[in-house]
Structures are given as C-alpha cells and as structure tokens.
Design a protein around this motif. Sequence first.
Motif, short mmCIF file in Angstrom:
data_model
loop_
_atom_site.label_atom_id
_atom_site.label_comp_id
_atom_site.label_asym_id
_atom_site.label_seq_id
_atom_site.Cartn_x
_atom_site.Cartn_y
_atom_site.Cartn_z
N LEU A 37 16.93 63.57 -4.83
CA LEU A 37 17.97 64.52 -4.46
C LEU A 37 17.74 65.04 -3.04
CD1 LEU A 37 18.08 66.58 -7.77
CD2 LEU A 37 19.66 64.77 -7.06
N ILE A 38 18.84 65.36 -2.36
CA ILE A 38 18.75 65.92 -1.01
C ILE A 38 18.27 67.36 -1.10
CG2 ILE A 38 20.07 66.59 1.04
CD1 ILE A 38 21.97 64.22 0.31
N SER A 39 17.14 67.66 -0.46
CA SER A 39 16.60 69.01 -0.49
C SER A 39 16.82 69.74 0.83
CB SER A 39 15.11 68.99 -0.81
OG SER A 39 14.39 68.24 0.15
N ARG A 40 17.10 69.00 1.88
CA ARG A 40 17.32 69.62 3.19
C ARG A 40 18.06 68.63 4.07
NH1 ARG A 40 12.48 71.55 7.48
NH2 ARG A 40 13.59 70.87 9.34
N LEU A 41 18.90 69.16 4.97
CA LEU A 41 19.52 68.33 5.99
C LEU A 41 19.40 69.02 7.34
CD1 LEU A 41 23.36 68.82 5.75
CD2 LEU A 41 21.93 69.43 3.82
N ASP A 42 19.14 68.25 8.36
CA ASP A 42 18.95 68.76 9.72
C ASP A 42 20.09 68.29 10.61
OD1 ASP A 42 16.54 69.78 8.81
OD2 ASP A 42 15.33 68.18 9.71
N TYR A 43 20.69 69.23 11.33
CA TYR A 43 21.80 68.91 12.21
C TYR A 43 21.92 69.99 13.29
CZ TYR A 43 24.07 72.26 9.04
OH TYR A 43 24.37 73.37 8.29
N SER A 44 22.81 69.76 14.23
CA SER A 44 23.18 70.76 15.23
C SER A 44 24.70 70.73 15.32
CB SER A 44 22.56 70.44 16.59
OG SER A 44 21.15 70.42 16.53
N ALA A 45 25.37 71.73 14.77
CA ALA A 45 26.83 71.72 14.70
C ALA A 45 27.43 71.92 16.10
CB ALA A 45 27.32 72.81 13.75
N VAL A 46 28.13 70.92 16.56
CA VAL A 46 28.69 70.95 17.92
C VAL A 46 29.65 72.12 18.10
CG1 VAL A 46 30.10 69.69 19.58
CG2 VAL A 46 28.40 68.46 18.19
N VAL A 47 30.53 72.36 17.12
CA VAL A 47 31.57 73.38 17.30
C VAL A 47 31.04 74.81 17.21
CG1 VAL A 47 33.39 71.82 16.53
CG2 VAL A 47 32.30 73.36 14.89
N THR A 48 29.79 74.98 16.77
CA THR A 48 29.21 76.33 16.74
C THR A 48 28.19 76.54 17.85
OG1 THR A 48 27.49 75.70 15.14
CG2 THR A 48 29.56 76.56 14.25
N GLY A 49 28.16 75.64 18.83
CA GLY A 49 27.28 75.81 19.96
C GLY A 49 26.07 74.91 19.96
N GLY A 50 25.93 74.06 18.95
CA GLY A 50 24.85 73.09 18.94
C GLY A 50 23.48 73.63 18.60
N VAL A 51 23.41 74.77 17.92
CA VAL A 51 22.12 75.34 17.52
C VAL A 51 21.47 74.44 16.46
CG1 VAL A 51 20.99 77.32 16.44
CG2 VAL A 51 22.88 77.67 18.04
N PRO A 52 20.21 74.05 16.62
CA PRO A 52 19.54 73.23 15.61
C PRO A 52 19.41 73.99 14.29
CG PRO A 52 18.36 73.13 17.70
CD PRO A 52 19.36 74.24 17.82
N ILE A 53 19.76 73.32 13.19
CA ILE A 53 19.80 73.95 11.87
C ILE A 53 18.98 73.15 10.87
CG2 ILE A 53 21.32 74.47 9.90
CD1 ILE A 53 21.67 76.46 12.17
N ALA A 54 18.25 73.88 10.02
CA ALA A 54 17.61 73.31 8.83
C ALA A 54 18.35 73.89 7.62
CB ALA A 54 16.14 73.67 8.78
N HIS A 55 19.01 73.05 6.89
CA HIS A 55 19.92 73.46 5.81
C HIS A 55 19.33 73.00 4.48
CE1 HIS A 55 24.36 73.63 4.33
NE2 HIS A 55 23.59 73.40 3.27
N ALA A 113 11.87 73.86 17.59
CA ALA A 113 11.70 72.55 18.22
C ALA A 113 10.75 71.66 17.43
CB ALA A 113 11.21 72.72 19.65
N ASP A 114 9.81 72.27 16.70
CA ASP A 114 8.87 71.47 15.90
C ASP A 114 9.42 71.10 14.53
OD1 ASP A 114 8.76 73.84 14.49
OD2 ASP A 114 6.60 74.17 14.76
N GLY A 115 10.68 71.46 14.25
CA GLY A 115 11.32 71.09 13.00
C GLY A 115 11.21 72.12 11.89
N THR A 116 10.42 73.17 12.09
CA THR A 116 10.29 74.19 11.05
C THR A 116 11.46 75.18 11.11
OG1 THR A 116 8.90 75.56 12.51
CG2 THR A 116 7.78 74.00 11.03
N ALA A 117 11.73 75.80 9.97
CA ALA A 117 12.88 76.71 9.86
C ALA A 117 12.47 78.14 10.19
CB ALA A 117 13.45 76.65 8.45
N ILE A 118 13.39 78.86 10.83
CA ILE A 118 13.21 80.30 11.10
C ILE A 118 13.92 81.03 9.97
CG2 ILE A 118 13.60 82.16 12.76
CD1 ILE A 118 13.88 79.96 14.93
#
Length: 238
Positions: free
Chosen positions: A175-193, A217-222
């Motif tokens: 199962l998918i437990s997390r997805l990583d992306y940067s939503a272009v239309v919200t300013g491209g902020v890196p997200i851990a979902h 930048a190291d991939g960890t979530a805030i």
Amino acid sequence: MSELRDLVLNAHGVTRWKSARTIEGNMSITGLLWARKGWPDALKQVRVTADTESQRVYYQPFTNPDWRSVYGLEAVAIETSDGKSIKSRVNPCASFQGHAVETAWDDLHLAYFSGYAIWNYLNTPFLFVLPGFKTEEIEPWDEHGESRRRLKVTFPDSVATHCPEQVFHINSEGLISRLDYSAVVTGGVPIAHYASEYKDFDGVRIATKRRAYRRRADGTAITEGVVVAIDIADIRFS
C-alpha cells in the motif's frame, strides 16, 4: 512497467476499480494551505464524486450550501445543485501563472486545485496503467524504523496533477504510505504526503487519513504544521 507497480495495483484492488465508473465519498478537507489561500473551511464537510474514466470531479456543497463545483481538465465551473451555471473558467491551469506561495485564490482556483488533487488521490495507483505513465522502482527509504520500497512515477501531460514526476513510498502490504511531490500551482513547495488508516470499500483499499507536510531538502517531513488534512468517512463505487 515494473514488478513493484503491479504489486501496488493488486494490493489496492485494481480488478474492482476497473469495473467502477464513479467514486463517491463524504470527507473533510482542512489545513494550512486552504487558510493561506483564503478558504480555511470551504471543504470542511463535503461530498465528492469522481469519475474513474475521465478527469471529472464534483464537490457539494461548495462555498454555498446550494452550490457545487465541477472540475474538468479543460474547464471548471460552479453551478447550483440542479445544474444551473453560476460561473466558469476555461483553461483553468493557466490562471495560476504568476502565482506565488502567498497568492490568494478565487473560488474557481479552489475548484480546479481541489478537483484535480482529489481525482488523483482517489484514482491512485490505478492511474498508473493509463497510457503515457512511466514507473520505475528506485532506492528504498528508511523512516520510523521501516524500510519502504519506492516507485518513481512520471505522469503524462494529458493528466492534471501536482507535478510531472512523483515518488510513492510502498509499505510491506503493498500500500502507498507516502507520496512526495511539489505542487506547481501552489508555488512548488516540496511536500511529503502521508496516507494511512486504509479501509476496504467494496474490494478497493482506500486511505481514509491523509496528512501533507512540507518536506526538507533531505527528504524528511516538517510535521509542526499540517499543510493539507483529508479525512474520509465513507466511499462508494458504482
């Protein structure tokens, strides 16, 4: 194609999904993103209807108890519950050009983003079998004492999504437990979902709890602030 992709498809219930035409669910969508864009409670208690074969989504109610939003790839609209048009916008993605992280949205911006985002979430990972998708297993990721396999997915231009390349973390059940992306239309902020609390709805396993956080930048979530929170009460396929 990849062995991991097929594992994920089967774990989520691809056979049942293929026989469905619509997905309906009651949910609550909140978080810092909506407040920053000027719509803190607009999606707090909504019913969402999403097609499986085409990129189309309805939210009801939407900014008014008697209104609903209509999301489509080429246009978005707001209409009354009986289908009378109130306003619409063609080529809605283009209306985000020049936006920054702090740029406020109008109601049609909200209809577009909320529409394509939930369409992706409800139809993933089944989207990966559509023409133009490319999947590749990449190096695993260790988090909270668990080593997860990861699938890098490249989306075709024909699908509205957060960004062309996204990374999906897969747990031991497939199962998918997390997805990583940067939503272009919200300013491209890196997200851990993060996706969790999966339930079986008529043969399809759906994450009923989603929490999106800013990603370092190291991939960890805030995890101090939740950018987007989605809680799904029920799902029906037809």
